[in-house]
Design a protein around this motif. Structure first.
Motif, short mmCIF file in Angstrom:
data_model
loop_
_atom_site.label_atom_id
_atom_site.label_comp_id
_atom_site.label_asym_id
_atom_site.label_seq_id
_atom_site.Cartn_x
_atom_site.Cartn_y
_atom_site.Cartn_z
N ALA A 244 0.83 -1.20 0.00
CA ALA A 244 0.00 0.00 0.00
C ALA A 244 0.87 1.25 0.00
N LYS A 245 1.93 1.23 0.76
CA LYS A 245 2.78 2.42 0.88
C LYS A 245 3.49 2.78 -0.41
N THR A 246 3.59 1.85 -1.34
CA THR A 246 4.25 2.17 -2.61
C THR A 246 3.34 2.99 -3.53
N ILE A 247 2.02 3.02 -3.25
CA ILE A 247 1.12 3.89 -4.01
C ILE A 247 1.31 5.29 -3.43
N ARG A 248 2.28 5.97 -3.93
CA ARG A 248 2.82 7.15 -3.25
C ARG A 248 1.80 8.27 -3.06
N ILE A 249 1.01 8.56 -4.07
CA ILE A 249 0.09 9.69 -3.99
C ILE A 249 -0.94 9.49 -2.88
N LEU A 250 -1.36 8.26 -2.65
CA LEU A 250 -2.36 7.97 -1.62
C LEU A 250 -1.72 7.81 -0.24
N TRP A 251 -0.55 7.22 -0.20
CA TRP A 251 0.14 7.05 1.07
C TRP A 251 0.51 8.41 1.67
N LYS A 252 0.96 9.34 0.86
CA LYS A 252 1.29 10.68 1.35
C LYS A 252 0.05 11.37 1.91
N ALA A 253 -1.08 11.21 1.24
CA ALA A 253 -2.31 11.83 1.72
C ALA A 253 -2.73 11.25 3.07
N LEU A 254 -2.64 9.93 3.21
CA LEU A 254 -3.02 9.29 4.46
C LEU A 254 -2.11 9.76 5.60
N LYS A 255 -0.82 9.90 5.33
CA LYS A 255 0.11 10.37 6.37
C LYS A 255 -0.22 11.80 6.79
N ARG A 256 -0.60 12.65 5.85
CA ARG A 256 -0.94 14.03 6.20
C ARG A 256 -2.17 14.08 7.09
N ILE A 257 -3.13 13.23 6.81
CA ILE A 257 -4.32 13.17 7.67
C ILE A 257 -3.91 12.74 9.08
N HIS A 258 -3.05 11.76 9.17
CA HIS A 258 -2.64 11.22 10.48
C HIS A 258 -1.83 12.23 11.29
N THR A 259 -0.90 12.92 10.66
CA THR A 259 -0.03 13.85 11.38
C THR A 259 -0.69 15.20 11.63
N GLY A 260 -1.65 15.57 10.78
CA GLY A 260 -2.29 16.88 10.93
C GLY A 260 -1.38 18.04 10.59
#
Length: 454
Positions: free
Chosen positions: A317-333
């Motif tokens: 999942a983490k290799t799908i970069r565009i989506l993984w980056k978005a999910l991390k931004r949601i998590h970190t705020g």
């Protein structure tokens, strides 16, 4: 009891969006990038945007007692969600420069159909002189302040047309590390056609984070990426990248057009080849209206697939970069007041030593921010220009501090101004986050720990 809110004052909420997962409602607060589990009392209050406090109280208290209303209302005030005055982004404080993109050669051995640099030339064909490259490194060191890690990106055109210069630059950087207290980190974007044993070993020895441009399978790649004589390059790229792929040293970036619009299929093919990270980006300028609509359908499918992968194969999942980056931004705020650090803590330097916000702007001489040989530094001016507060369309968007207003270059090229939002890019961002936020909300604490701490 109420606090200091005058009952005659109309209230205003920061931009928000409600998400419902399994009959539970959540409030996404766009001002703090926070998510709150909410009840019906909050939902009732949220329906009363622009009403006075007294009007809200009278409406909501038909269903609950007044004390419960004030307890909830005051919590919303305390959290900062209810606006007492207009809150703007912090004034841009321009940091030191931490990275440069070296446009080593404004030329390329390919003639990709969608190249924004006009076959890599950026309206100014030529190669960077060794002196300019070395002087750029010195400029970076002198203007990096207290930053300990500095980033060098080798770019073109095709940077491996200047492999000897890359070797000299890294040799110089290693010497400077001994006396400057700085550590250099290297990246490179290449089309992969010039890789050989010597270059591969050099990449590994010097830990050069390398990304190649590849659009999918043979037909997808050859449809838009080919040599100047029209011959496709897929087979040669696959052959010449095998070593680095097997060493888990190579990322792949796919440019999406009508030829490879099935995003999941493109991802699966590139993942099967062993690329460690797979960013994908659309070339909207090549889409017809039906293709544009199809792209968003495919993006939604990719989001759904990403959600499935999170439950069974986090690494994939983490290799799908565009989506993984978005999910991390949601998590970190983490808040973004500009779309990226282009022109702020990083610049691109062309063959003459001119500085631009990023490599994509190099054809646009009006966006020269200075030159490594003069004392002009227009980064503050550029940062003020592209801060999200300047975008009228973004004022009430709950994603404004996740998005930062979108790519400045895309806005400029498509809309004629960095301060006008390119609608298709905006819709792409909204599609991603309206799918990623529910996926994030579906994760339990154990799953979040496993995903974000691994």
């Amino acid at each position: 009891m109420k606090e200091d809110n005058s009952e005659k004052n109309a209230i205003k909420f920061h931009p928000f969006k409600i998400f419902t997962i399994k009959d539970q409602s959540y409030l996404f607060d766009g001002s703090s990038i926070s998510i709150y589990k909410i009840d019906n009392t909050v939902l009732k209050i949220l329906e009363c945007q622009s009403k006075t406090v007294k009007e809200i109280r009278d409406i909501v208290c038909t269903e609950i007692d007044e004390q419960m209303f004030w307890d909830t209302f005051n919590k919303m005030v305390k959290s900062g969600f209810i606006v007492k005055e207009e809150i703007l982004s912090p004034e841009n404080e321009i940091p030191c420069i931490k990275g440069v993109t070296l446009m080593l050669v404004q030329a390329c051995n390919l003639a990709c159909q969608y190249c924004f640099g006009s076959e890599g030339e950026y309206a100014d064909r030529g190669k960077m002189h060794e002196n300019v490259a070395i002087d750029t490194i010195n400029y970076l060191i002198e203007n990096s302040g207290d930053a300990k890690e500095l980033y060098i990106t080798f770019f073109g055109g095709e940077p491996l047309l200047c492999f000897d210069l890359i070797k000299k630059i890294i040799g110089y950087c290693k010497d400077k590390e001994k006396t400057s207290g700085k550590k250099f980190i290297y990246n490179m974007t290449t089309n992969g056609t010039l890789l050989n044993d010597e270059i591969n070993e050099f990449i590994i020895q010097n830990k050069i984070g390398t990304m190649i441009s590849i659009d999918g399978n043979r037909d997808q790649q050859n449809a838009k990426r080919y040599y100047k004589n029209g011959a496709g390059c897929y087979d040669e790229v696959i052959e010449k990248t095998q070593f680095l792929r097997e060493k888990d040293c190579l990322s792949a970036r796919a440019t999406i057009t009508a030829s490879n619009i099935e995003l999941k299929e493109v991802f699966e093919h590139l993942y099967s080849l062993g690329f460690r990270s797979i960013p994908m980006a659309p070339a909207f300028n090549l889409f017809t209206e039906p293709e544009y609509n199809l792209y968003f359908t495919e993006l939604k499918k990719l989001c759904d697939y990403f959600g499935e992968l999170l439950k069974k194969d986090i690494g994939k999942a983490k290799t799908i970069r565009i989506l993984w980056k978005a999910l991390k931004r949601i998590h970190t705020g983490a808040k973004q007041y500009t779309a990226c650090g282009a022109g702020i803590n990083g610049v691109a330097v062309d063959i003459h030593g001119n500085m631009y916000p990023c490599h994509r702007f190099v054809s646009n001489k009006e966006y020269i921010l200075g030159n490594i040989y003069d004392n002009i530094d227009k980064r503050k001016q550029f940062a003020d220009e592209v801060r999200v507060d300047n975008f009228e369309e973004c004022k009430n968007c709950y994603l404004r501090l996740l998005c930062g207003g979108g790519c400045s270059y895309e806005n400029y090229v498509e809309m004629g101004s960095t301060q006008k939002i390119f609608e298709k890019q905006c819709l792409e961002t909204k599609t991603i986050y309206t799918n990623m936020i529910p996926i994030y909300l579906s994760l339990n604490d154990e799953e979040k720990k496993s995903i974000f701490d691994s």
